[in-house]
Design a protein around this motif. Structure first.
Motif, PDB file in Angstrom:
ATOM      1  N   PRO A  36      51.242  99.304  81.698  1.00  0.00           N
ATOM      2  CA  PRO A  36      52.243 100.373  81.805  1.00  0.00           C
ATOM      3  C   PRO A  36      52.638 100.699  83.244  1.00  0.00           C
ATOM      4  O   PRO A  36      53.796 100.967  83.521  1.00  0.00           O
ATOM      5  CB  PRO A  36      51.572 101.575  81.143  1.00  0.00           C
ATOM      6  N   ARG A  37      51.687 100.640  84.158  1.00  0.00           N
ATOM      7  CA  ARG A  37      52.028 100.942  85.560  1.00  0.00           C
ATOM      8  C   ARG A  37      52.985  99.903  86.126  1.00  0.00           C
ATOM      9  O   ARG A  37      53.933 100.240  86.838  1.00  0.00           O
ATOM     10  CB  ARG A  37      50.764 101.010  86.410  1.00  0.00           C
ATOM     11  N   GLN A  40      56.447 100.360  84.520  1.00  0.00           N
ATOM     12  CA  GLN A  40      57.151 101.490  85.123  1.00  0.00           C
ATOM     13  C   GLN A  40      57.658 101.131  86.520  1.00  0.00           C
ATOM     14  O   GLN A  40      58.762 101.537  86.911  1.00  0.00           O
ATOM     15  CB  GLN A  40      56.241 102.711  85.171  1.00  0.00           C
ATOM     16  N   LEU A  43      60.718  99.132  86.010  1.00  0.00           N
ATOM     17  CA  LEU A  43      61.834 100.005  85.635  1.00  0.00           C
ATOM     18  C   LEU A  43      62.422 100.697  86.871  1.00  0.00           C
ATOM     19  O   LEU A  43      63.648 100.788  87.006  1.00  0.00           O
ATOM     20  CB  LEU A  43      61.371 101.067  84.633  1.00  0.00           C
ATOM     21  N   LEU A  71      56.806  99.416  76.807  1.00  0.00           N
ATOM     22  CA  LEU A  71      56.106 100.692  76.959  1.00  0.00           C
ATOM     23  C   LEU A  71      55.873 101.377  75.618  1.00  0.00           C
ATOM     24  O   LEU A  71      54.838 102.000  75.405  1.00  0.00           O
ATOM     25  CB  LEU A  71      56.893 101.629  77.875  1.00  0.00           C
TER      26      LEU A  71
END
Length: 95
Positions: A36-37, A40, A43, A71
């Motif tokens: 997820p990190r 992100q 993104l 995500l």
């Protein structure tokens, strides 16, 4: 495996080693792609690229949708394989 089987398969050791390494690399790439990190961060970089005019709106939306799906739907893995069933971690333990 027994000793006899190991002796018979010894000529294939380089192939078995190469397959094992390829499997480990694929697992690590998949893990990093779903972190997820990192998603992100990609993104954020995507938004910067759009703001700076490096990509057009269509490319932005396509990549943003792909990243958001990562995500929203992370695949839990157990031993390198997708986990079966839906278990969630709660303060009381797994459910």
């Amino acid at each position: 495996m027994g000793l006899f089987t190991e002796i018979l398969l010894l000529p294939f050791a380089p192939v078995r080693g190469t397959v094992w390494i390829a499997d480990q690399l694929a697992r690590e790439a998949d893990r990093q792609a779903r972190d997820p990190r990192l998603v992100q961060a990609r993104l954020a970089a995507l938004h910067r690229a759009l703001d700076e005019g490096e990509i057009d709106e269509a490319a932005f939306e396509k990549e943003e949708d792909r990243l958001l799906r990562l995500l929203e739907n992370p695949v839990r893995r157990v031993g390198g394989r997708p986990a079966t069933g839906t278990r969630t971690r709660t303060p009381e333990g797994l459910r």
